[in-house]
Design a protein around this motif. Structure first.
Motif, PDB file in Angstrom:
ATOM      1  N   SER A 117       2.041  -7.152 -19.299  1.00  0.00           N
ATOM      2  CA  SER A 117       3.004  -8.251 -19.217  1.00  0.00           C
ATOM      3  C   SER A 117       3.729  -8.330 -17.878  1.00  0.00           C
ATOM      4  N   LEU A 118       4.294  -7.214 -17.383  1.00  0.00           N
ATOM      5  CA  LEU A 118       5.051  -7.257 -16.138  1.00  0.00           C
ATOM      6  C   LEU A 118       4.150  -7.618 -14.964  1.00  0.00           C
ATOM      7  N   ASP A 119       2.968  -6.988 -14.880  1.00  0.00           N
ATOM      8  CA  ASP A 119       2.050  -7.308 -13.787  1.00  0.00           C
ATOM      9  C   ASP A 119       1.632  -8.777 -13.833  1.00  0.00           C
ATOM     10  N   ASN A 120       1.344  -9.284 -15.015  1.00  0.00           N
ATOM     11  CA  ASN A 120       0.953 -10.691 -15.150  1.00  0.00           C
ATOM     12  C   ASN A 120       2.094 -11.617 -14.748  1.00  0.00           C
ATOM     13  N   TRP A 121       3.304 -11.293 -15.200  1.00  0.00           N
ATOM     14  CA  TRP A 121       4.469 -12.108 -14.866  1.00  0.00           C
ATOM     15  C   TRP A 121       4.702 -12.117 -13.360  1.00  0.00           C
ATOM     16  N   ALA A 122       4.686 -10.934 -12.742  1.00  0.00           N
ATOM     17  CA  ALA A 122       4.951 -10.826 -11.303  1.00  0.00           C
ATOM     18  C   ALA A 122       3.856 -11.492 -10.477  1.00  0.00           C
ATOM     19  N   ALA A 123       2.614 -11.425 -10.934  1.00  0.00           N
ATOM     20  CA  ALA A 123       1.497 -12.023 -10.192  1.00  0.00           C
ATOM     21  C   ALA A 123       1.635 -13.544 -10.096  1.00  0.00           C
ATOM     22  N   ALA A 171      12.717   4.787   3.717  1.00  0.00           N
ATOM     23  CA  ALA A 171      11.675   5.754   4.061  1.00  0.00           C
ATOM     24  C   ALA A 171      11.362   6.654   2.863  1.00  0.00           C
ATOM     25  N   GLU A 172      12.400   7.057   2.116  1.00  0.00           N
ATOM     26  CA  GLU A 172      12.192   7.916   0.939  1.00  0.00           C
ATOM     27  C   GLU A 172      11.367   7.191  -0.127  1.00  0.00           C
ATOM     28  N   TYR A 173      11.672   5.917  -0.343  1.00  0.00           N
ATOM     29  CA  TYR A 173      10.932   5.099  -1.313  1.00  0.00           C
ATOM     30  C   TYR A 173       9.462   5.008  -0.901  1.00  0.00           C
ATOM     31  N   ASP A 174       9.231   4.676   0.373  1.00  0.00           N
ATOM     32  CA  ASP A 174       7.864   4.518   0.858  1.00  0.00           C
ATOM     33  C   ASP A 174       7.075   5.822   0.745  1.00  0.00           C
ATOM     34  N   ALA A 175       7.714   6.952   1.076  1.00  0.00           N
ATOM     35  CA  ALA A 175       7.036   8.255   0.982  1.00  0.00           C
ATOM     36  C   ALA A 175       6.699   8.590  -0.470  1.00  0.00           C
ATOM     37  N   LEU A 176       7.631   8.355  -1.384  1.00  0.00           N
ATOM     38  CA  LEU A 176       7.383   8.635  -2.799  1.00  0.00           C
ATOM     39  C   LEU A 176       6.320   7.700  -3.363  1.00  0.00           C
ATOM     40  N   LEU A 177       6.367   6.446  -2.965  1.00  0.00           N
ATOM     41  CA  LEU A 177       5.360   5.482  -3.407  1.00  0.00           C
ATOM     42  C   LEU A 177       3.965   5.948  -2.973  1.00  0.00           C
ATOM     43  N   GLU A 178       3.855   6.438  -1.757  1.00  0.00           N
ATOM     44  CA  GLU A 178       2.563   6.904  -1.240  1.00  0.00           C
ATOM     45  C   GLU A 178       2.111   8.181  -1.937  1.00  0.00           C
ATOM     46  N   SER A 179       3.014   9.151  -2.100  1.00  0.00           N
ATOM     47  CA  SER A 179       2.613  10.448  -2.649  1.00  0.00           C
ATOM     48  C   SER A 179       2.388  10.424  -4.159  1.00  0.00           C
ATOM     49  N   ALA A 180       3.152   9.628  -4.888  1.00  0.00           N
ATOM     50  CA  ALA A 180       3.066   9.656  -6.348  1.00  0.00           C
ATOM     51  C   ALA A 180       2.301   8.477  -6.951  1.00  0.00           C
ATOM     52  N   PHE A 181       2.162   7.406  -6.183  1.00  0.00           N
ATOM     53  CA  PHE A 181       1.558   6.192  -6.734  1.00  0.00           C
ATOM     54  C   PHE A 181       0.458   5.628  -5.840  1.00  0.00           C
ATOM     55  N   ALA A 182      -0.107   6.466  -4.968  1.00  0.00           N
ATOM     56  CA  ALA A 182      -1.191   6.066  -4.065  1.00  0.00           C
ATOM     57  C   ALA A 182      -0.812   4.820  -3.258  1.00  0.00           C
ATOM     58  N   GLY A 183       0.476   4.651  -2.977  1.00  0.00           N
ATOM     59  CA  GLY A 183       0.936   3.529  -2.176  1.00  0.00           C
ATOM     60  C   GLY A 183       0.937   2.199  -2.897  1.00  0.00           C
ATOM     61  N   GLU A 184       0.606   2.199  -4.182  1.00  0.00           N
ATOM     62  CA  GLU A 184       0.530   0.969  -4.960  1.00  0.00           C
ATOM     63  C   GLU A 184       1.859   0.691  -5.650  1.00  0.00           C
ATOM     64  N   GLU A 185       2.530  -0.347  -5.247  1.00  0.00           N
ATOM     65  CA  GLU A 185       3.800  -0.715  -5.863  1.00  0.00           C
ATOM     66  C   GLU A 185       3.533  -1.669  -7.019  1.00  0.00           C
ATOM     67  N   PRO A 186       4.021  -1.355  -8.212  1.00  0.00           N
ATOM     68  CA  PRO A 186       3.819  -2.269  -9.343  1.00  0.00           C
ATOM     69  C   PRO A 186       4.511  -3.602  -9.095  1.00  0.00           C
ATOM     70  N   GLY A 187       3.941  -4.670  -9.608  1.00  0.00           N
ATOM     71  CA  GLY A 187       4.583  -5.972  -9.507  1.00  0.00           C
ATOM     72  C   GLY A 187       5.948  -5.914 -10.168  1.00  0.00           C
ATOM     73  N   GLY A 188       6.936  -6.515  -9.555  1.00  0.00           N
ATOM     74  CA  GLY A 188       8.272  -6.511 -10.118  1.00  0.00           C
ATOM     75  C   GLY A 188       9.058  -5.238  -9.858  1.00  0.00           C
ATOM     76  N   ALA A 189       8.519  -4.314  -9.035  1.00  0.00           N
ATOM     77  CA  ALA A 189       9.240  -3.067  -8.737  1.00  0.00           C
ATOM     78  C   ALA A 189      10.591  -3.390  -8.108  1.00  0.00           C
ATOM     79  N   ARG A 190      11.607  -2.612  -8.466  1.00  0.00           N
ATOM     80  CA  ARG A 190      12.953  -2.854  -7.960  1.00  0.00           C
ATOM     81  C   ARG A 190      13.457  -1.689  -7.116  1.00  0.00           C
ATOM     82  N   GLN A 191      13.453  -0.507  -7.681  1.00  0.00           N
ATOM     83  CA  GLN A 191      13.910   0.699  -7.005  1.00  0.00           C
ATOM     84  C   GLN A 191      13.458   1.892  -7.835  1.00  0.00           C
TER      85      GLN A 191
END
Length: 110
Positions: free
Chosen positions: A74-80, A26-46
Motif C-alpha cells: 500500500s505505501l509503495d503504491n501510494w507513494a509511486a 549524512a547519518e541517514y544516508d550512511a544508514l540507508l546504504e548500510s542497512a537498506f542497500a541504499g534503497e529508500e522506501p516510498g514515503g520515507a520520512r526519517q
C-alpha cells in the motif's frame, strides 16, 4: 513494546532514549546504504535511533497467535503515484507533529 505473534509466547519491553535521524543527513544516508542497500522506501520520512538501557521480558501468555503473510504494498503504491512535491506537501500537512503532539522535526535542517 513487542509481542511474539507466533512461536513461544513472549512480550519484550525496551527502555532507553532515542533521537531522530533526519532524512538527507549524512547519518541517514550512511544508514540507508548500510542497512537498506541504499534503497529508500516510498514515503520515507526519517529514522529513529534508539539506545536501550533496560530490556524486560514477560510470559506473553495472553498474546494471540498471528501469522505473517508478507509486506503490504500500500505505501509503495501510494507513494509511486505522487510526485516529490506532492509527497512533501502531504508530509508538511500531516507529519510535522506526532500523534502525542510533539514536533517531529521532519522539516528542520538536516
Amino acid at each position: 513494546m513487542f509481542c511474539a505473534m507466533d512461536g513461544p509466547p513472549q512480550i519484550m519491553r525496551l527502555y532507553g532514549k532515542g533521537w531522530i535521524i533526519r532524512r538527507g543527513s549524512a547519518e541517514y544516508d550512511a544508514l540507508l546504504e548500510s542497512a537498506f542497500a541504499g534503497e529508500e522506501p516510498g514515503g520515507a520520512r526519517q529514522m529513529v535511533h534508539l539506545d536501550f538501557d533496560l530490556v524486560q521480558t514477560s510470559c506473553g501468555y495472553g498474546v494471540p497467535l498471528h501469522g505473517y503473510e508478507g509486506e503490504r504494498p500500500s505505501l509503495d503504491n501510494w507513494a509511486a503515484n505522487k510526485s516529490a512535491e506532492e509527497l512533501e506537501a502531504y508530509q508538511r500537512q500531516k507529519n510535522q507533529v506526532s500523534i502525542d503532539g510533539f514536533p517531529t522535526g521532519l522539516f528542520e535542517d538536516a
